[in-house]
Design a protein around this motif. Structure first.
Motif, PDB file in Angstrom:
ATOM      1  N   HIS A 139       0.857  -1.175   0.000  1.00  0.00           N
ATOM      2  CA  HIS A 139       0.000   0.000   0.000  1.00  0.00           C
ATOM      3  C   HIS A 139       0.902   1.237   0.000  1.00  0.00           C
ATOM      4  O   HIS A 139       2.042   1.192   0.456  1.00  0.00           O
ATOM      5  N   ARG A 140       0.427   2.321  -0.514  1.00  0.00           N
ATOM      6  CA  ARG A 140       1.202   3.571  -0.559  1.00  0.00           C
ATOM      7  C   ARG A 140       1.758   3.927   0.825  1.00  0.00           C
ATOM      8  O   ARG A 140       2.883   4.377   0.953  1.00  0.00           O
ATOM      9  N   SER A 141       0.965   3.690   1.862  1.00  0.00           N
ATOM     10  CA  SER A 141       1.424   4.007   3.221  1.00  0.00           C
ATOM     11  C   SER A 141       2.667   3.202   3.590  1.00  0.00           C
ATOM     12  O   SER A 141       3.563   3.698   4.281  1.00  0.00           O
ATOM     13  N   VAL A 179       4.991   2.006   1.444  1.00  0.00           N
ATOM     14  CA  VAL A 179       6.122   2.552   0.680  1.00  0.00           C
ATOM     15  C   VAL A 179       6.617   3.836   1.337  1.00  0.00           C
ATOM     16  O   VAL A 179       7.825   4.029   1.537  1.00  0.00           O
ATOM     17  N   GLU A 180       5.694   4.712   1.708  1.00  0.00           N
ATOM     18  CA  GLU A 180       6.080   5.975   2.348  1.00  0.00           C
ATOM     19  C   GLU A 180       6.777   5.717   3.683  1.00  0.00           C
ATOM     20  O   GLU A 180       7.756   6.379   4.011  1.00  0.00           O
TER      21      GLU A 180
END
Length: 154
Positions: free
Chosen positions: A138-140, A142-143
């Motif tokens: 999920h993008r979270s 990766v961030e």
């Protein structure tokens, strides 16, 4: 005592690859290994191996997605031999979306770490669905990883 872990998988005919993704079938060749000569018949052995740089266990450098990114030949082997933090998740189901919360609960990271996320998906190596059904970040997630300015990510 130092330990080294080899993450490579067996290169074999029909090995999973991104040629299964829509639109890539005519760009990415399937993995193919064929014998060209044998000692018995030709007095030497030779093979022909055809695969893309994104087949099987592989490395990506910036040039994979950045027009002016570095290519792998611009790194030395020693750039890839370093301490690593391994985040071991419970075996993930097909198409699981891995969130930052899940990663954070499993391991702290430190600036400059090399990081590997073990999803248990290796148990499905070269089985049908290996690419199309794999767990993804999920993008979270990766961030969260990028906040640590890591050196290698896998």
């Amino acid at each position: 005592m130092k330990r080294y872990t080899d993450l490579s998988g067996t290169l074999e005919n029909g090995l999973w690859g991104y040629d299964v993704l829509p639109g890539l079938q005519n760009i990415i060749p399937p993995v193919s290994i064929k014998t060209l000569a044998t000692v018995e018949k030709d007095e030497f052995f030779a093979s022909q191996i055809t695969f893309s740089t994104i087949s099987g266990t592989y490395l990506e450098a910036g040039a994979h997605i950045l027009e002016k990114g570095k290519t792998l030949d611009q790194y030395s082997v020693s750039d890839f031999i370093k301490p690593v933090s391994i985040i071991r998740l419970p075996n993930q189901e097909p198409k699981t979306l891995i969130t930052a919360d899940l990663l954070e609960a499993k391991a702290p990271l430190y600036k400059g770490d090399a990081v590997i996320i073990d999803t248990g998906w290796c148990s499905r190596w070269n089985q049908e669905g290996y690419v199309l059904e794999c767990p993804t970040l999920h993008r979270s997630a990766v961030e969260w990883v990028l906040n640590y300015d890591i050196s290698i990510f896998g």
